[in-house]
Write an enzyme that holds these catalytic residues in place. Structure first.
Site, PDB file in Angstrom:
ATOM      1  N   ALA A  63     -51.730   5.950 -68.946  1.00 63.55           N
ATOM      2  CA  ALA A  63     -52.327   6.016 -70.280  1.00 63.55           C
ATOM      3  C   ALA A  63     -53.358   4.899 -70.421  1.00 63.55           C
ATOM      4  O   ALA A  63     -53.503   4.048 -69.541  1.00 63.55           O
ATOM      5  CB  ALA A  63     -51.244   5.880 -71.336  1.00 63.55           C
ATOM      6  N   GLY A 102     -48.408   8.068 -67.763  1.00 68.82           N
ATOM      7  CA  GLY A 102     -48.882   9.272 -68.433  1.00 68.82           C
ATOM      8  C   GLY A 102     -49.458  10.285 -67.469  1.00 68.82           C
ATOM      9  O   GLY A 102     -49.441  11.500 -67.743  1.00 68.82           O
ATOM     10  N   GLU A 105     -46.504  12.166 -66.244  1.00 61.79           N
ATOM     11  CA  GLU A 105     -46.003  12.984 -67.354  1.00 61.79           C
ATOM     12  C   GLU A 105     -46.895  14.206 -67.581  1.00 61.79           C
ATOM     13  O   GLU A 105     -46.403  15.297 -67.895  1.00 61.79           O
ATOM     14  CB  GLU A 105     -45.904  12.133 -68.620  1.00 61.79           C
ATOM     15  CG  GLU A 105     -44.767  11.117 -68.538  1.00 61.79           C
ATOM     16  CD  GLU A 105     -44.690  10.197 -69.740  1.00 61.79           C
ATOM     17  OE1 GLU A 105     -43.603  10.078 -70.321  1.00 61.79           O
ATOM     18  OE2 GLU A 105     -45.728   9.594 -70.089  1.00 61.79           O
ATOM     19  N   GLU A 125     -43.822   2.235 -66.656  1.00 65.59           N
ATOM     20  CA  GLU A 125     -43.932   1.668 -68.006  1.00 65.59           C
ATOM     21  C   GLU A 125     -42.990   0.494 -68.250  1.00 65.59           C
ATOM     22  O   GLU A 125     -43.266  -0.390 -69.070  1.00 65.59           O
ATOM     23  CB  GLU A 125     -43.674   2.756 -69.052  1.00 65.59           C
ATOM     24  CG  GLU A 125     -44.801   3.748 -69.231  1.00 65.59           C
ATOM     25  CD  GLU A 125     -44.708   4.925 -68.271  1.00 65.59           C
ATOM     26  OE1 GLU A 125     -45.418   5.919 -68.474  1.00 65.59           O
ATOM     27  OE2 GLU A 125     -43.913   4.850 -67.294  1.00 65.59           O
TER      28      GLU A 125
END
Length: 690
Positions: A63, A102, A105, A125
């Protein structure tokens, strides 16, 4: 569609390409056109399958961390993944480079994942004090099982493509043009027909979970977390994936993420993430770096051997110099033994061991250093010895070779002034064991050339070190502050605290170990030798050294170590020695609380850091945090000694420093003017990222 997202159609297979250099982060300007593309392709009858790929050197590597803690701009990642999962056509993630956070994901939202041989996949993370917030803790267990998912998420360590394939995370691994393979894979899957089951509906592996075994491992992970909240939350989120319906587990994951992202610990860890990147930046314009093809290391002892291994591990040929054949063979044998241990542990292959050993050339002749582009001396910590070595290097080193000293304390300007090429001299302060510890203090001397400095900063990154550039003073940043932290250690002992009590105050704070256990591990004779060279004394530590109690290597130091064990055992003889020395000085023992221990050790540490900033020894407050977290074990959940005052209040620290200054009269407690300004403004001087 946009500069960040483009769509191509190859015979009915749509290729959606994300192009957001350098790492294709899922910023808002990527998410918005990506969602638009997916919705359009979902409804396009000419498209039979969708491949998500990335331009550049990597798949989506995470992200956009700069958006954390700010209002979320829609669409967020969860909306994109939900859209992907609702598409009836097969969707395929084509992963090269890294699919992290991310990025993974996003790939989990696809029906299938394919990867090239060199790809890495993970959810890191936790290293930012967070957990995956886009469904990773709920979807990953459905592919690899709950236990493996928990291990991956709690460690944050990526796995390779082949391991991912074996675990069920990746459906195929390819060599060659990945996009072509992915398109062919998608076309064949579409030809076979659906329905295509999204990851959220794959519950088979969850039913096989042994919850008792899961909980036992989660409990071990929590104990090893040393007070960090994120690893515990990660384990709980994965457990929710097993015990709760999908949507409830997803909601629970989001609630945990929101709580963590607002926490001081995550703020601290995100601060460190950016601080490491800032530390590697040099002011001024770019300079042409010198070429480093071969490295020379003088000294094959513990430190020199570790430094040599660090460069060999990074792919650099190393000439290792010693004063005698016997010392050289001992050093090379230790290096060979260290690599053999790595093979036994499974962290190194036999082929890699042989390759690294092949990088070493041993010598006892300084002339053999003549073809080296960087030469580092790791000899005895004595100015006369250092100057003698540099005099020899001045005669044999080729023009433009960088000459570095691994000194922990000595004046590098004085060393540089002793030879004819001071512009080529700097400090490279490695931390022991040098082949393991990440921190490298790069000491910029008064006349160090900009290109020499830039070269070693870049080189540090290439060998996997976290580099921080510092100025010349006794002890530089780390050891100078360490001296301030330890200035009251003996006084605390004499006044009534025991070594184990002080160490416990440190470990309760979050340190991996306390100062006395650390001293025993490093060797008490090192500090003893340094004190004697400077005409200093330490009543208790000197007495122990005079008895031959040097720590773990002698089985006795501040603690006992029985039968070669590394486990410290409180020693009644040491406590009796402390009481006797206190009685000689007329000091009556009293009860000392943990708060007092922290105030008299860590507050001077912070204060010394402020002085270092004032003097320009460190360029940024965050550089000091990087030094102390990576080199000395300052708890990452507190962000470092210069970030932490922003959490607890610099005003409180100043108040207690002044209290102890009045009680003891010691200068170490005199608040730095910069610390006072920090208390007033809430931040350090301009240029700091604290």
């Amino acid at each position: 569609m946009s500069n960040s997202v483009s769509v191509a159609n190859e015979g009915g297979v749509a290729i959606v390409t994300i192009d957001n250099p350098p790492v294709n982060a899922l910023s808002f300007h990527v998410r918005e056109p990506l969602l638009q593309a997916l919705v359009a392709l979902r409804d396009d009858a000419s498209v039979s399958a969708i491949v998500i790929a990335c331009a550049g050197r990597t798949f989506v590597a995470g992200a956009d961390i700069t958006e954390f803690g700010k209002p979320v701009q829609q669409p967020d990642l969860r909306a994109i993944v939900a859209t992907l999962e609702a598409i009836a056509k097969p969707t395929v993630a084509a992963i090269h480079g890294t699919a992290l956070g991310g990025g993974l994901e996003l790939a989990l939202g696809c029906h299938f994942r394919v990867a090239d041989q060199g790809a890495k996949l993970g959810l890191p993370e936790v290293k930012l004090g967070l957990l995956p917030g886009g469904g990773g803790t709920v979807r990953l267990p459905r592919l690899v099982g709950a236990l493996k998912a928990m291990r991956m998420i709690v460690s944050g360590t990526p796995i390779g493509a082949q391991e991912a394939h074996g675990a069920g995370l990746v459906d195929a691994v390819f060599e060659g043009d990945l996009t072509t393979h992915a398109v062919n894979f998608a076309r064949e899957i579409a030809r076979k027909g659906g329905p295509f089951t999204p990851v959220r509906e794959r519950d088979e592996s969850l039913g096989e979970t042994d919850l008792a075994a899961f909980d036992a491992e989660a409990a071990d992970l929590a104990r090893n977390a040393r007070g960090l909240e994120a690893p515990v939350a990660c384990a709980q989120a994965v457990r929710n994936a097993v015990t709760l319906p999908f949507d409830e587990a997803l909601a629970a994951e989001r609630a945990l993420f929101v709580k963590l992202v607002a926490s001081d610990q995550s703020r601290a860890q995100r601060h460190l993430f950016f601080a490491e990147r800032e530390a590697a930046k040099l002011p001024g314009r770019d300079v042409v770096k010198r070429r480093i093809s071969r490295v020379g290391v003088i000294g094959a002892g513990t430190m020199g051997g570790g430094i040599a291994m660090a460069f060999a591990n990074g792919g650099y040929p190393v000439t290792l110099l010693e004063t005698s054949h016997e010392a050289l063979q001992r050093g090379l044998a230790t290096i060979e033994k260290n690599y053999a241990v790595s093979v036994t542990r499974g962290s190194l292959s036999e082929d890699a061991r042989q390759q690294r050993l092949g990088q070493f050339k041993g010598s006892i002749d300084h002339a053999d250093l003549g073809d080296c582009d960087l030469i580092i001396e790791a000899a005895f910590e004595d100015m006369a010895v250092k100057k003698e070595i540099f005099g020899k290097l001045d005669a044999v080193a080729k023009p433009g070779a960088i000459l570095a000293t691994n000194t922990s304390y000595l004046d590098i300007d004085e060393i540089a002034a002793s030879i004819s090429r001071p512009q080529d001299v700097l400090g490279l302060h490695f931390f022991s064991p040098a082949n393991v510890m990440k921190l490298l203090e790069i000491v910029r001397a008064e006349k160090t050339a900009p290109d020499a400095l830039a070269t070693v900063v870049d080189l540090a990154r290439r060998i996997g070190k976290v580099a921080v550039v510092v100025g010349v003073c006794h002890g530089f940043v780390g050891n100078r502050m360490l001296a301030a932290r330890g200035s009251e250690s003996e006084a605390l002992l004499l006044e009534g605290a025991t070594p184990s009590q002080i160490d416990k105050a440190f470990t309760d704070f979050g340190w991996p170990m306390g100062p006395f256990q650390m001293g025993d591990l490093a060797g008490l004779d090192i500090g003893w030798r340094n004190r004697k060279a400077r005409g200093l004394t330490a009543v208790i530590a000197d007495s122990l050294c005079e008895q031959g109690r040097f720590g773990q290597k002698t089985g006795r130091g501040f603690y006992l170590y029985e039968n070669g064990s590394r486990t410290p055992i409180p020693d009644p003889e040491v406590e009796a020695l402390i009481r006797d020395k206190a009685a000689e000085k007329g000091i009556a023992p009293r009860t000392i609380a943990a708060d007092e221990i922290i105030e008299r050790t860590l507050y001077p540490l912070i204060n010394e850091g402020a002085k270092i900033l004032e003097e320009g020894i460190a360029a940024r407050a965050s550089d000091i945090d990087v030094v102390w977290v990576n080199g000395y074990g300052f708890p990452i959940g507190k962000g470092g000694p210069m970030f932490w005052p922003g959490l607890v209040g610099a005003g409180k620290i100043i108040e207690r420093l002044e209290y102890w200054l009045e009680r003891t009269g010691k200068d170490v407690f005199k608040p730095a003017s910069l610390l006072k300004r920090m208390a007033e403004s809430g931040s350090w001087e301009a240029g700091s990222t604290a």
